[in-house]
Design a protein around this motif. Structure first.
Motif, PDB file in Angstrom:
ATOM      1  N   THR B 105       0.843  -1.186   0.000  1.00 14.56           N
ATOM      2  CA  THR B 105       0.000   0.000   0.000  1.00 14.56           C
ATOM      3  C   THR B 105       0.887   1.248   0.000  1.00 14.56           C
ATOM      4  OG1 THR B 105      -0.065  -0.196   2.382  1.00 14.56           O
ATOM      5  CG2 THR B 105      -1.946  -1.061   1.200  1.00 14.56           C
ATOM      6  N   ARG B 271     -11.474  -3.480  -0.597  1.00  2.97           N
ATOM      7  CA  ARG B 271     -10.068  -3.156  -0.813  1.00  2.97           C
ATOM      8  C   ARG B 271      -9.715  -1.667  -0.712  1.00  2.97           C
ATOM      9  NH1 ARG B 271      -6.099  -6.737  -2.265  1.00  2.97           N
ATOM     10  NH2 ARG B 271      -4.826  -4.875  -2.200  1.00  2.97           N
ATOM     11  N   GLU B 275      -7.297  -0.046   2.191  1.00  2.60           N
ATOM     12  CA  GLU B 275      -6.029   0.648   1.935  1.00  2.60           C
ATOM     13  C   GLU B 275      -6.040   2.042   2.549  1.00  2.60           C
ATOM     14  OE1 GLU B 275      -4.740   0.560  -2.146  1.00  2.60           O
ATOM     15  OE2 GLU B 275      -5.085  -1.610  -2.253  1.00  2.60           O
ATOM     16  N   GLU B 279      -3.481   3.820   5.465  1.00  4.69           N
ATOM     17  CA  GLU B 279      -2.951   5.183   5.356  1.00  4.69           C
ATOM     18  C   GLU B 279      -3.376   6.025   6.564  1.00  4.69           C
ATOM     19  OE1 GLU B 279      -0.647   7.936   3.755  1.00  4.69           O
ATOM     20  OE2 GLU B 279      -0.910   5.946   2.891  1.00  4.69           O
TER      21      GLU B 279
END
Lengths: 527, 343
Positions: B105, B271, B275, B279
């Motif tokens: 990622t 997904r 991700e 973050e």
């Protein structure tokens, strides 16, 4: 059952309505308990059934589990029966308050109770301060903890049982020259034995399959087999070994539960309408008995709680500030909400189970299944079997109800055994339908026992922490999880906040008790 | 085993839950699995939900080891889309079990303050090490130990409490640091001597810290905890303290650097949102807030350390076996430890 001579046709054990009643709890048990546990065992694969007995370490754990449970039963009977006698036979100011006060330990989360016990008997505890020994690291700590949690179970059973003893038979024995002791032994004891047996069975099951208390108070040296199962499943993922060990636990506790159900059925007798009246506590001997009862209560049940309250009181304004936090309000709301939902479900399941299990031994034994099967096996089994339901509200409430409903079932079942048959016969001969009989005769007679069972179930739900073994969610934090959360961080304020929250929890549990049991006035089973 | 029976129960339970309208499972939820110490301020979580148009469904799975086991057990049908709380002690086990999604990622690209094996993205780090009760040592006139071996001497008999590595992640981390420093055989000799010298074993951190540690009424003045614990003692003290009542004791061989990370779960859904969550855990807001919530140092290199950490000096050295050794022998070490110390 010589004196059970119903002129009415006995209910056939397996009529369709019985099946329908039994289906409710059986389906519930199958779905949330048996299937998950079996699923986990399947995952574990095959292992040697005799392995736990061949390994000296595991054998020691099993034997110690048995020993500490048996010792607790002995202690509880020795201390609880005289207390029960005083509470059942004597009238004194504060009697009903004391009866309720006995329930307090029951609702304290394990770790908080353990902290209370350590505050009494640990290295800096009161006992050590007064020159007594420091009991930390000895088995006595665990036995005291067991006693703290279980004394109320036996005392309440003894009070209920003694209220059922026929006054006429005791009076007859006395007028025929029996000493009070002999009258007790020959008349009262046979009448109360099944009640005591039922309570002792519960105590044994609690201690034998208990795990939080053994962890904290027993330390690693006096951990029980249940602790070992938890470690094997949750931390080591040794499912095969854990399965074999839990099968042995199931066999041992199952034997106790089956034996108990047999004894209780054989000894069950219809209740007497003429219970022995309580007399005012007068004279030195009776007053000393009352004072001794209060003293034992203070020493065993109240002292650890006073130690916590004392800690909370002196924890300072910062710790008390926890009461104003949003998290606390949310936890309070969750605790009340989950407990109420669980109570409704537990009542339905418990009453259905008790009614269906009349005269059916194996069904009676099944009431104990939630106590017998290791909660960690069930929790991990649920995850494996219903991954999509993990962390769902339904599973959460079902788990609460699973642990609470045996109390309702057990209490109602005991009362059903002792229902006087002639009330029903009278109602039926006056033309009442079976449903009307149940609604107008059986249910009112069952009410006190139902309230008793519900009070226990509510208290269990309020103080429940086993649910954290399932996946828990932050927005579902309850008071118990909040306490553990504070205990998960260092610092005096966190410890203080945990003690303050523990006090709130005790207050809440007491409130639940008072609300449910209050209409029963004295709260005993004599309707 | 016939799956028919189980799917029957599944259907029954599912039906029961649906009828009752109690199912919380929603396809649009982002399911996050964490250990039970996870704390991120609610407004930040709400902001994340708003910014990304998803609902977070955070489940706490117990101690880090317990949480990972739940993930391994439900591998075929995972209970989460993203997992936070796997540290370098458990990472080899997670990787070997294949429960993590191996694609990288964005956050993985930035150099963190402490590394973790991919695909885990480091979020925070801290040090498992010994803490001691300053008042106890002052009052009893005992010198603070200088080496781990001192703890096997009669002068330090019955002073140390550790967590069981089988049931506690700090306990496991401490065991790994001794093995990393001394090598396996010497480390277990050391543990045998500790046992003979009256070592106390507690189930988890809470039991060790709140019932056994002398600072909180127990009788053991040395406990396995974190380097940041003294700072937390000041932060959560009843009165304003100018210095902590406890101090960390970073003896050689007694320090394990714990790096906690976040990763996508293999077979998980959502997904893009997952991700984003990775973050999010490395965003300055979370990195700042979690310092005094979880008492760990930030992994994002540019984020300032909390003021409270002036009472929590970072140890200069730490030990651990290699990742390969942890993966291959981790559970054997725990079993051996149980034999040497408990049985």
């Amino acid at each position: 059952m010589a004196f059970e001579t119903p002129r009415l046709k006995r209910p056939r054990p397996w009529a369709w309505d019985r099946w329908a009643l039994a289906a409710v709890p059986l389906l519930f048990l199958a779905v949330v308990l048996v299937a998950p546990a079996v699923r986990l065992m399947v995952e574990g694969g095959s292992a040697d059934l005799w392995a736990p007995w061949q390994d000296p370490y595991l054998r020691g754990r099993l034997l110690w589990s048995l020993a500490q449970a048996a010792m607790t039963c002995g202690l509880v009977l020795l201390i609880g029966l005289p207390m029960g006698w005083v509470l059942a036979r004597l009238d004194f100011p504060g009697r009903s308050l004391l009866l309720r006060g006995l329930m307090l330990p029951f609702v304290v989360p394990t770790l908080v109770a353990a902290m209370g016990v350590l505050a009494l008997m640990g290295p800096r505890g009161l006992l050590a301060q007064w020159g007594g020994p420091d009991l930390q690291g000895t088995p006595w700590l665990l036995l005291f903890g067991n006693l703290f949690f279980n004394l109320c179970v036996l005392v309440r059973a003894a009070v209920d049982a003694l209220s059922q003893v026929s006054a006429a038979r005791v009076a007859a024995a006395r007028s025929l020259g029996a000493t009070p002791w002999r009258a007790f032994w020959r008349v009262e004891w046979p009448a109360i034995a099944p009640w005591l047996a039922s309570a002792l069975c519960l105590v044994f099951l609690y201690c034998f399959s208990g795990f939080g208390l053994a962890l904290v108070l027993g330390g690693q040296a006096y951990a029980t087999a249940e602790v070992e199962i938890y470690t094997l499943v949750a931390h080591e993922l040794q499912l095969g070994q854990a399965s074999v060990l839990s099968v042995w636990m199931l066999l041992l506790t199952g034997a106790v539960a089956l034996g108990y159900a047999t004894v209780e059925r054989r000894l069950a007798t219809p209740a007497r309408a003429d219970g022995v009246l309580r007399r005012p506590a007068r004279g030195v001997v009776l007053w000393s008995a009352v004072m001794a009862t209060v003293g034992v209560w203070v020493l065993i049940c109240a002292a650890p709680l006073i130690a916590i309250a004392h800690g909370a009181m002196f924890s300072g304004a910062y710790a008390w500030g926890v009461l104003r936090e949003d998290d606390t309000l949310l936890a309070l709301y969750n605790t009340v909400r989950f407990s109420l939902l669980a109570l409704v479900l537990a009542t339905v399941l418990g009453v259905a189970h008790a009614l269906a299990a009349r005269r059916v031994l194996w069904l009676r034994t099944l009431v104990f299944l939630p106590f017998i099967v290791s909660p960690v096996m069930v929790a991990f089994g649920l995850l494996l079997l219903y991954p999509e339901a993990s962390g769902s509200f339904g599973v959460l409430v079902a788990a609460y109800a699973l642990l609470a409903y045996p109390f309702v079932a057990k209490s109602v079942a005991s009362r059903l055994d002792s229902l006087p048959a002639h009330y029903l016969e009278a109602a039926r001969s006056l033309g009442a339908s079976p449903w009307r009989c149940f609604w107008r005769v059986t249910l009112p007679l069952l009410a006190p026992a139902l309230r008793r069972g519900m009070a226990f179930a509510a208290a269990t739900a309020v103080g429940e922490f086993a649910v954290s073994l399932f996946l828990s969610r932050p927005e579902w934090a309850t008071l118990t999880t909040l306490i553990y959360q504070h205990l998960g961080k260092p610092g005096a304020v966190n410890l203080g906040a945990a003690q303050v929250l523990a006090c709130v929890l005790m207050g809440l549990a007491l409130l639940a008790f008072v609300l449910i049991e209050w209409p029963g006035k004295e709260g005993d089973a004599r309707a | 085993m016939p799956h028919g029976i189980f799917s029957f129960f599944k259907t029954t339970l599912g039906a029961a839950l649906l009828t009752a309208g109690l199912t919380a499972a929603n396809a649009a939820d982002l399911r996050v699995l964490t250990h039970s110490s996870f704390t991120v301020p609610k407004p930040l979580l709400a902001q994340f939900e708003k910014d990304n148009g998803v609902k977070l469904r955070i489940t706490k799975g117990g101690d880090a080891g317990e949480m990972l086991n739940k993930l391994i057990l439900t591998k075929a049908n995972p209970i989460a889309d993203v997992v936070y709380g796997i540290d370098n002690a458990f990472a080899p086990k997670a990787l070997a079990a294949g429960v993590l999604d191996t694609s990288t990622t964005a956050a993985a690209g930035r150099k963190p303050a402490a590394e973790l094996p991919a695909p885990l993205v480091p979020v925070d780090y801290g040090y498992v090490t010994l803490n001691y009760d300053k008042a106890w040592f002052a009052k009893n006139g005992v010198a603070v130990p200088k080496t781990l071996d001192d703890l096997t001497q009669p002068a330090y008999a019955k002073l140390l409490v550790v967590q069981n590595p089988a049931t506690s992640s700090p306990g496991y981390a401490f065991l790994l640091s001794t093995i990393g420093a001394m090598g396996e055989d010497k480390a277990f000799d050391f543990w045998a001597k500790l046992r003979a010298n009256g070592l106390k074993v507690a189930k988890g951190w809470t039991e060790a810290y709140y019932t056994e540690f002398s600072q909180n009424g127990g009788k053991h003045p040395i406990v396995v905890s974190y380097a940041t614990s003294p700072a937390a003692e000041v932060f959560y003290s009843k009165t304003k303290l100018s210095e902590p009542p406890t101090a960390s004791l970073s003896l050689p061989g007694a320090v394990f650097r714990q790096v906690e990370g976040v990763a996508l779960v293999k077979g998980g859904k959502q997904r893009p949102a997952a991700e984003k969550f990775v973050e999010f855990m490395r965003s300055p807001a979370v990195q700042t807030a979690m310092q005094t919530d979880m008492w760990m140092y930030p992994a994002e290199a540019g984020v300032a350390k909390a003021d409270a950490f002036r009472f929590a000096p970072e140890p200069t050295a730490f030990n651990a076996p290699s990742d390969a050794d942890i993966a291959a022998k981790g559970s054997d070490w725990v079993a051996r430890w149980t034999k040497v110390v408990l049985k």
